[in-house]
Design a protein around this motif. Structure first.
Motif, PDB file in Angstrom:
ATOM      1  N   ASN A 199       1.101  -1.064  -8.483  1.00 52.98           N
ATOM      2  CA  ASN A 199       0.310  -2.207  -8.019  1.00 52.98           C
ATOM      3  C   ASN A 199       1.087  -3.226  -7.197  1.00 52.98           C
ATOM      4  O   ASN A 199       0.473  -4.076  -6.539  1.00 52.98           O
ATOM      5  N   PHE A 200       2.433  -3.167  -7.247  1.00 49.93           N
ATOM      6  CA  PHE A 200       3.240  -4.177  -6.553  1.00 49.93           C
ATOM      7  C   PHE A 200       4.300  -3.499  -5.685  1.00 49.93           C
ATOM      8  O   PHE A 200       4.943  -2.529  -6.101  1.00 49.93           O
ATOM      9  N   SER A 201       4.498  -4.056  -4.504  1.00 49.07           N
ATOM     10  CA  SER A 201       5.496  -3.511  -3.592  1.00 49.07           C
ATOM     11  C   SER A 201       6.895  -4.001  -3.977  1.00 49.07           C
ATOM     12  O   SER A 201       7.047  -4.980  -4.709  1.00 49.07           O
ATOM     13  N   ALA A 202       7.890  -3.314  -3.476  1.00 47.17           N
ATOM     14  CA  ALA A 202       9.282  -3.679  -3.749  1.00 47.17           C
ATOM     15  C   ALA A 202       9.631  -4.991  -3.051  1.00 47.17           C
ATOM     16  O   ALA A 202       9.005  -5.378  -2.053  1.00 47.17           O
ATOM     17  N   VAL A 245      -1.958  -2.417  -2.412  1.00 44.01           N
ATOM     18  CA  VAL A 245      -0.779  -2.907  -3.145  1.00 44.01           C
ATOM     19  C   VAL A 245      -0.502  -4.366  -2.788  1.00 44.01           C
ATOM     20  O   VAL A 245      -0.569  -4.769  -1.620  1.00 44.01           O
ATOM     21  N   ALA A 246      -0.174  -5.160  -3.799  1.00 38.43           N
ATOM     22  CA  ALA A 246       0.173  -6.564  -3.589  1.00 38.43           C
ATOM     23  C   ALA A 246       1.675  -6.711  -3.362  1.00 38.43           C
ATOM     24  O   ALA A 246       2.471  -5.967  -3.944  1.00 38.43           O
ATOM     25  N   SER A 247       2.041  -7.645  -2.534  1.00 34.80           N
ATOM     26  CA  SER A 247       3.460  -7.913  -2.330  1.00 34.80           C
ATOM     27  C   SER A 247       4.027  -8.666  -3.531  1.00 34.80           C
ATOM     28  O   SER A 247       3.288  -9.191  -4.363  1.00 34.80           O
ATOM     29  N   SER A 248       5.338  -8.701  -3.617  1.00 33.03           N
ATOM     30  CA  SER A 248       6.012  -9.411  -4.713  1.00 33.03           C
ATOM     31  C   SER A 248       7.155 -10.241  -4.151  1.00 33.03           C
ATOM     32  O   SER A 248       7.585 -10.039  -3.015  1.00 33.03           O
TER      33      SER A 248
END
Length: 338
Positions: free
Chosen positions: A224-227, A140-143
């Motif tokens: 796909n994206f973290s909180a 998962v990619a960070s946001s």
């Protein structure tokens, strides 16, 4: 007796004959029939390697898939190798010296595990072969969430003038989807559905109490994206003004019979809504009565002999509330006859 080794040749069938050139003792001679030798394709072995075991979603272009096609004996297989994930072809590598490869495209796959294979296409000299499975883990990619406000200060009851906009940026590539919730403390102000990683909402009138509110936007994690949570922004909500009106049921009363007088008040806030709190009616510094508002209105009766005979100027004072400023009515005259 003599022998020799066959120099490398292409695949196919080749007839061979032998010729003896003779010497001083023996005459020249040759074979009467040729001997055919068939040269078939050499088997190959294809190996596929991934440059790293895992990668963050959106940064898949950092991964290189490398292939080596080894012949059974000698030579350097040429041609092409198709690298696939399941039944989906990812790239076709052209071999040079029996090796080749390609890089992945960003966001080609979602978060999870991918299994790759490489298939070498046969050439006239080398047979086809398929590699074993090479695996890649995609994490998962960070946001990063950013919250902006169109105004830093609004009047209570008129908060709808303030627009809140959010942008969610990925660590690498890709477009975050999903929703963002904007809160003032623990109270939800609005929810935004992202379109192209952006969105906005308007505040509702009277939604936030007068004072300084700290607003923050929370992006909910997706596959796909973290909180992520934005830095807080401050919104100042000032009290709205009010207008107080005083009405007398009679303009003249008799001393000792003042209870027949009905004093009614109405407090209207600057914007839609209902004023709460109390209104105090005075003549000079003397308190005539206090009224608790209900629905922005209220009334009271005078007490007998409360006012001396003569003319009295009555004023209603609204003390205000947490969200609405206080106000004074116009002065209204009441005559008390002897």
């Amino acid at each position: 007796i003599a022998s020799c080794s066959i120099v490398e040749v292409n695949t196919g069938s080749f007839p061979f004959t032998a010729r003896y050139n003779g010497d001083g003792t023996f005459d020249l001679s040759s074979t009467t029939k040729s001997t055919t030798v068939s040269v078939g394709q050499a088997t190959t072995k294809t190996k596929l390697a991934v440059s790293q075991p895992s990668v963050v979603y959106g940064d898949e272009q950092a991964v290189r898939l490398s292939v080596v096609v080894a012949p059974e004996y000698t030579g350097a297989p040429a041609g092409k190798v198709t690298i696939s994930s399941g039944t989906t072809s990812l790239c076709v590598a052209t071999l040079s010296g029996g090796a080749g490869g390609c890089t992945l495209s960003a966001t080609r796959f979602g978060v999870g595990g991918e299994a790759f294979t490489a298939a070498y296409t046969a050439t006239p000299d080398f047979a086809a072969s398929v590699s074993g499975t090479a695996r890649l883990s995609i994490t998962v990619a960070s946001s990063k969430t950013v919250l902006k406000e169109s105004k830093t200060s609004v009047v209570f009851g008129d908060e709808q003038l303030a627009s809140l906009s959010v942008t969610v940026s990925p660590r690498y590539a890709g477009v975050p989807t999903g929703s963002v919730t904007v809160k003032a403390g623990t109270a939800v102000v609005c929810s935004i559905t992202l379109i192209a990683a952006k969105g906005s909402c308007l505040l509702s009138a009277s939604e936030i109490a007068a004072g300084t509110a700290s607003l923050a936007a929370s992006y909910a994690a997706t596959a796909n994206f973290s909180a992520s949570v934005s830095a807080p922004v401050k919104l100042v909500v000032t009290k709205e003004t009010s207008k107080t009106a005083l009405r007398l049921s009679k303009t003249v009363v008799t001393y000792g019979d003042e209870q027949v007088e009905d004093l009614s008040v109405t407090v209207a806030p600057e914007y839609p809504g209902t004023a709460t709190g109390t209104v105090t009616i005075r003549t000079g510094t003397k308190v005539v009565c206090s009224i608790s508002l209900s629905g922005g209105k209220g009334s009271c009766h005078l007490t007998p002999k409360e006012l001396a005979a003569g003319s009295h100027a009555l004023v209603a004072t609204y003390s205000g509330s947490a969200d609405v400023s206080g106000s004074l009515s116009a002065s209204t005259s009441l005559a008390v006859s002897a």
